[in-house]
Motif scaffolding. Structure first.
Motif, PDB file in Angstrom:
ATOM      1  N   UNK A 199       0.781  -1.152  -0.037  1.00  0.00           N
ATOM      2  CA  UNK A 199       0.008   0.014   0.136  1.00  0.00           C
ATOM      3  C   UNK A 199       0.885   1.240   0.000  1.00  0.00           C
ATOM      4  N   UNK A 200       1.969   1.334   0.744  1.00  0.00           N
ATOM      5  CA  UNK A 200       2.873   2.506   0.986  1.00  0.00           C
ATOM      6  C   UNK A 200       3.743   2.363  -0.597  1.00  0.00           C
ATOM      7  N   UNK A 201       3.895   1.677  -1.334  1.00  0.00           N
ATOM      8  CA  UNK A 201       4.439   1.696  -2.847  1.00  0.00           C
ATOM      9  C   UNK A 201       3.429   1.997  -3.675  1.00  0.00           C
ATOM     10  N   UNK A 202       2.154   1.950  -3.516  1.00  0.00           N
ATOM     11  CA  UNK A 202       1.299   2.259  -4.598  1.00  0.00           C
ATOM     12  C   UNK A 202       1.419   3.690  -4.975  1.00  0.00           C
ATOM     13  N   UNK A 203       0.991   4.100  -6.136  1.00  0.00           N
ATOM     14  CA  UNK A 203       0.594   5.555  -6.605  1.00  0.00           C
ATOM     15  C   UNK A 203      -0.235   6.292  -5.946  1.00  0.00           C
ATOM     16  N   UNK A 204      -0.264   7.649  -5.775  1.00  0.00           N
ATOM     17  CA  UNK A 204      -1.078   8.436  -5.201  1.00  0.00           C
ATOM     18  C   UNK A 204      -1.353   8.324  -3.707  1.00  0.00           C
ATOM     19  N   UNK A 205      -2.299   9.048  -3.402  1.00  0.00           N
ATOM     20  CA  UNK A 205      -2.478   8.988  -1.715  1.00  0.00           C
ATOM     21  C   UNK A 205      -3.378   7.925  -1.583  1.00  0.00           C
ATOM     22  N   UNK A 206      -3.159   6.970  -0.357  1.00  0.00           N
ATOM     23  CA  UNK A 206      -4.033   6.047  -0.082  1.00  0.00           C
ATOM     24  C   UNK A 206      -5.282   6.564   0.398  1.00  0.00           C
ATOM     25  N   UNK A 207      -6.337   5.550   0.232  1.00  0.00           N
ATOM     26  CA  UNK A 207      -7.668   6.008   0.928  1.00  0.00           C
ATOM     27  C   UNK A 207      -7.665   5.696   2.237  1.00  0.00           C
ATOM     28  N   UNK A 208      -8.415   6.435   2.908  1.00  0.00           N
ATOM     29  CA  UNK A 208      -8.439   6.440   4.437  1.00  0.00           C
ATOM     30  C   UNK A 208      -8.958   5.278   4.901  1.00  0.00           C
ATOM     31  N   UNK A 209      -9.702   4.741   4.061  1.00  0.00           N
ATOM     32  CA  UNK A 209     -10.261   3.313   4.712  1.00  0.00           C
ATOM     33  C   UNK A 209      -9.340   2.112   4.588  1.00  0.00           C
ATOM     34  N   UNK A 210      -8.299   2.417   3.689  1.00  0.00           N
ATOM     35  CA  UNK A 210      -7.340   1.463   3.751  1.00  0.00           C
ATOM     36  C   UNK A 210      -6.366   1.621   4.804  1.00  0.00           C
ATOM     37  N   UNK A 211      -5.883   2.906   4.868  1.00  0.00           N
ATOM     38  CA  UNK A 211      -4.989   3.182   6.210  1.00  0.00           C
ATOM     39  C   UNK A 211      -5.689   2.453   7.501  1.00  0.00           C
ATOM     40  N   UNK A 212      -6.869   3.204   7.691  1.00  0.00           N
ATOM     41  CA  UNK A 212      -7.537   2.515   9.005  1.00  0.00           C
ATOM     42  C   UNK A 212      -7.725   1.260   8.914  1.00  0.00           C
ATOM     43  N   UNK A 213      -8.084   0.205   7.906  1.00  0.00           N
ATOM     44  CA  UNK A 213      -7.975  -1.162   8.048  1.00  0.00           C
ATOM     45  C   UNK A 213      -6.775  -1.914   8.411  1.00  0.00           C
ATOM     46  N   UNK A 214      -5.751  -1.491   7.778  1.00  0.00           N
ATOM     47  CA  UNK A 214      -4.407  -1.840   7.935  1.00  0.00           C
ATOM     48  C   UNK A 214      -4.005  -1.686   9.395  1.00  0.00           C
ATOM     49  N   UNK A 215      -4.227  -0.432   9.788  1.00  0.00           N
ATOM     50  CA  UNK A 215      -3.896  -0.034  11.200  1.00  0.00           C
ATOM     51  C   UNK A 215      -4.672  -0.880  12.251  1.00  0.00           C
ATOM     52  N   UNK A 216      -6.056  -1.051  11.968  1.00  0.00           N
ATOM     53  CA  UNK A 216      -6.588  -2.028  12.863  1.00  0.00           C
ATOM     54  C   UNK A 216      -6.179  -3.405  12.825  1.00  0.00           C
ATOM     55  N   UNK A 217      -6.082  -3.871  11.679  1.00  0.00           N
ATOM     56  CA  UNK A 217      -5.509  -5.331  11.475  1.00  0.00           C
ATOM     57  C   UNK A 217      -4.152  -5.641  12.518  1.00  0.00           C
ATOM     58  N   UNK A 218      -3.247  -4.593  12.187  1.00  0.00           N
ATOM     59  CA  UNK A 218      -1.984  -4.296  13.007  1.00  0.00           C
ATOM     60  C   UNK A 218      -2.093  -4.447  14.458  1.00  0.00           C
ATOM     61  N   UNK A 219      -3.027  -3.357  14.841  1.00  0.00           N
ATOM     62  CA  UNK A 219      -3.386  -3.336  16.564  1.00  0.00           C
ATOM     63  C   UNK A 219      -3.850  -4.655  16.959  1.00  0.00           C
ATOM     64  N   UNK A 220      -4.861  -5.456  16.251  1.00  0.00           N
ATOM     65  CA  UNK A 220      -5.490  -6.580  16.658  1.00  0.00           C
ATOM     66  C   UNK A 220      -4.241  -7.898  16.845  1.00  0.00           C
ATOM     67  N   UNK A 221      -3.499  -7.855  15.687  1.00  0.00           N
ATOM     68  CA  UNK A 221      -2.477  -8.845  15.733  1.00  0.00           C
ATOM     69  C   UNK A 221      -1.430  -8.565  17.020  1.00  0.00           C
ATOM     70  N   UNK A 222      -1.219  -7.231  17.282  1.00  0.00           N
ATOM     71  CA  UNK A 222      -0.264  -6.874  18.151  1.00  0.00           C
ATOM     72  C   UNK A 222      -0.899  -7.130  19.747  1.00  0.00           C
ATOM     73  N   UNK A 223      -1.987  -7.069  19.733  1.00  0.00           N
ATOM     74  CA  UNK A 223      -2.729  -7.356  21.069  1.00  0.00           C
ATOM     75  C   UNK A 223      -2.427  -8.840  21.098  1.00  0.00           C
TER      76      UNK A 223
END
Length: 394
Positions: A199-223
């Motif tokens: 997602x970081x290597x993609x062109x243009x600004x990433x959609x907020x829904x994509x960022x929020x979804x990845x952050x949520x998955x990362x937090x769940x896995x970290x917990x």
């Protein structure tokens, strides 16, 4: 004596002192017994024997206590009636008929996913008791518990299920120990890191829904892997949006993976101490109780019960009881012996090296409510000890 009581007994005056001997006491057998009692124990014992039942009920009753120390026959605790014994964290033993009755009770409660099986025998004094083994009622219940806990689906194959043969239980135990050397969580961590980098290597600004979804998955896995304390310390706040938010995640994920891998040797050693195949529980007392017994129909888990039945739970609110301690504690009851309850539970621990494990669950025996062996008293003491261990160094 109330007015209607006086009329019913022929209008006896409250000042009348003549004592009538009850009919039962006038029978020949009863009279002989009272004379014998008088000779051996005195007039006070006779008066007590003739006292109305309601009056005797008001007298202080002797508190039944579970045994500890030498009286526990080499165990840590033995219930007041001798039908339950515990040794260490992972061994509980009980009377065979009691285990059968509890299994039937748990089996009849639809919201409860577990039941009990009988394991190896142990001699406790003159009684033969049997290992208490909590197991899931069926494979579907085990799989549902794994999904609800956010664990890898493969984990369902490592859970004890009713009807397993000894060989099947041994195979599950061996597979579980192998999983600690090649845990499925590592694959999850790597896969999520790859998604974030893509997602970081993609062109243009990433959609907020994509960022929020990845952050949520990362937090769940970290917990799930490192616990809430790790998340609170490592995830930036306030959360940055867009590409900056993805950059934060790209830094966090390698650190998360590295810390998880660094803790695996300790996890393997900790889990190897459990010889039986116990149920995998979370590092959280309420989540563990919910996983074991669901939600009791008469008020749920957060209800104080002096003598919870099999399939219910103990609960205490510890708010303000000790700085750096627990907020509350929950413990699922799986057996009862008179005034005593046997629980299978886990307790939140900020210093635990695992967040989901078989070594997190443990058995405990609690005594009569209101005594120094009660749930409230025992947990109060444990809470103070935990708070002392958890307090920041000064």
């Amino acid at each position: 004596m109330h007015a209607h009581e006086r009329r019913a007994t022929g209008g006896e005056s409250a000042s009348r002192t003549t004592t009538r001997t009850p009919a039962a006491a006038r029978s020949p057998h009863r009279t002989d017994a009272l004379r014998t009692l008088q000779r051996t124990a005195g007039n006070a014992a006779v008066a007590r024997a003739l006292a109305p039942a309601a009056e005797r009920a008001r007298e202080p009753q002797q508190v039944q206590r579970y045994a500890e120390g030498e009286a526990a026959h080499g165990f840590d605790k033995v219930s007041a009636h001798g039908a339950i014994a515990i040794r260490g964290r992972y061994e509980a033993y009980a009377d065979a008929d009691m285990i059968t009755a509890a299994a039937q009770s748990l089996g009849s409660q639809e919201q409860v996913p577990i039941t009990l099986e009988r394991g190896a025998a142990a001699q406790v004094g003159e009684r033969t008791l049997y290992r208490v083994l909590p197991v899931y009622k069926d494979a579907a219940r085990a799989a549902a518990a794994v999904r609800a806990a956010g664990r890898h689906p493969d984990g369902a194959g490592h859970e004890p299920v009713a009807g397993d043969t000894a060989a099947e239980r041994d195979d599950k135990r061996a597979a579980y120990m192998r999983s600690l050397t090649d845990p499925p969580e590592v694959k999850q961590l790597v896969a999520l890191t790859q998604r974030i980098v893509a997602a970081l290597q993609g062109r243009g600004e990433p959609r907020s829904s994509v960022v929020d979804g990845l952050r949520s998955d990362a937090m769940k896995l970290a917990v799930a892997t490192m616990g809430g304390g790790w998340v609170a310390a490592r995830f930036p706040y306030p959360e940055r949006p867009g590409r900056e938010g993805l950059s934060d995640l790209a830094v966090i994920m390698p650190s998360l993976t590295s810390d998880f891998l660094a803790g695996l040797p300790a996890v393997e050693n900790q889990e190897a101490q459990v010889h039986e195949l116990l149920i995998t529980l979370p590092n959280d007392c309420k989540a563990a109780a919910a996983q074991l017994i669901g939600t009791p129909p008469n008020g749920g888990l957060s209800v104080r019960r002096d003598a919870p039945a099999v399939g219910e739970n103990h609960f205490v609110d510890l708010t303000g009881a000790a700085a750096d301690g627990w907020a509350n504690h929950f413990a699922a009851v799986i057996l009862r012996d008179g005034p005593d309850s046997l629980t299978y539970e886990s307790a939140a621990d900020r210093t635990a090296v695992i967040q989901q494990g078989k070594s997190l669950g443990y058995f405990e025996l609690y005594g009569q409510a209101g005594s120094d062996q009660s749930f409230d008293a025992v947990i109060g003491s444990k809470n103070r000890d935990y708070a002392a261990r958890s307090a920041p160094a000064t």
